[in-house]
Design a protein around this motif. Structure first.
Motif: not given
Lengths: 98, 98
Positions: A27-46, A85-89
């Motif tokens: 989904h993320t690869w196709r849309t290149r849209s990540v605004a709704d994903l929580s950075l903290r979630m993926y930092l902590l989860f990883t 993708y967050d860095k490329s508005p």
């Protein structure tokens, strides 16, 4: 037989929670849209999955090691896409594809 | 002592992968924006956590049961928000609040 069925539930559980990240990666690869994903979630989860991987290796559990190795690749992919993708508005509101 | 440290790693791993869903719940609750979240991910993940919960209860593991009970509440919350907010389309591009 009772034990076998229980282990099957555990196996199915591991498959579901690991495989669940595949659709998000796609989904993320196709849309290149990540605004709704929580950075903290993926930092902590990883971080958590790395610790699970260390734990699995140290206790000699192939199941824990393998499941978390796959999950790590998927969760880290989402984390990297979130950072990139967050860095490329987005260029205006029309940037989101479909 | 070696064993204690290893169990501490396992405990930290469980805390991270469970707590990771808190920031996503807050993020989604605040923004009401769910387009970037994969529905299939949260369907599959929630199913997996339910199975882990059953497994934890059946093997009598308090750690597995407790961790997955908390994760279930968080993952299910995100799933419900995904279903609810996806049904209420954003009113133009200005709908997304910060």
């Amino acid at each position: 037989m009772q034990m076998d069925f229980l282990e099957l539930i555990g196996l199915a559980a591991g498959c579901c929670t690991t495989a669940a990240f595949f659709p998000q990666v796609l989904h993320t690869w196709r849309t290149r849209s990540v605004a709704d994903l929580s950075l903290r979630m993926y930092l902590l989860f990883t971080l958590g999955v790395v610790l699970w991987l260390v734990y699995g290796i140290r206790i000699g559990s192939l199941a824990v090691t393998l499941a978390n190795a796959v999950t790590l690749v998927l969760a880290a992919s989402i984390l990297v896409m979130k950072l990139v993708y967050d860095k490329s508005p987005r260029k205006g509101s029309g940037r989101r594809s479909k």
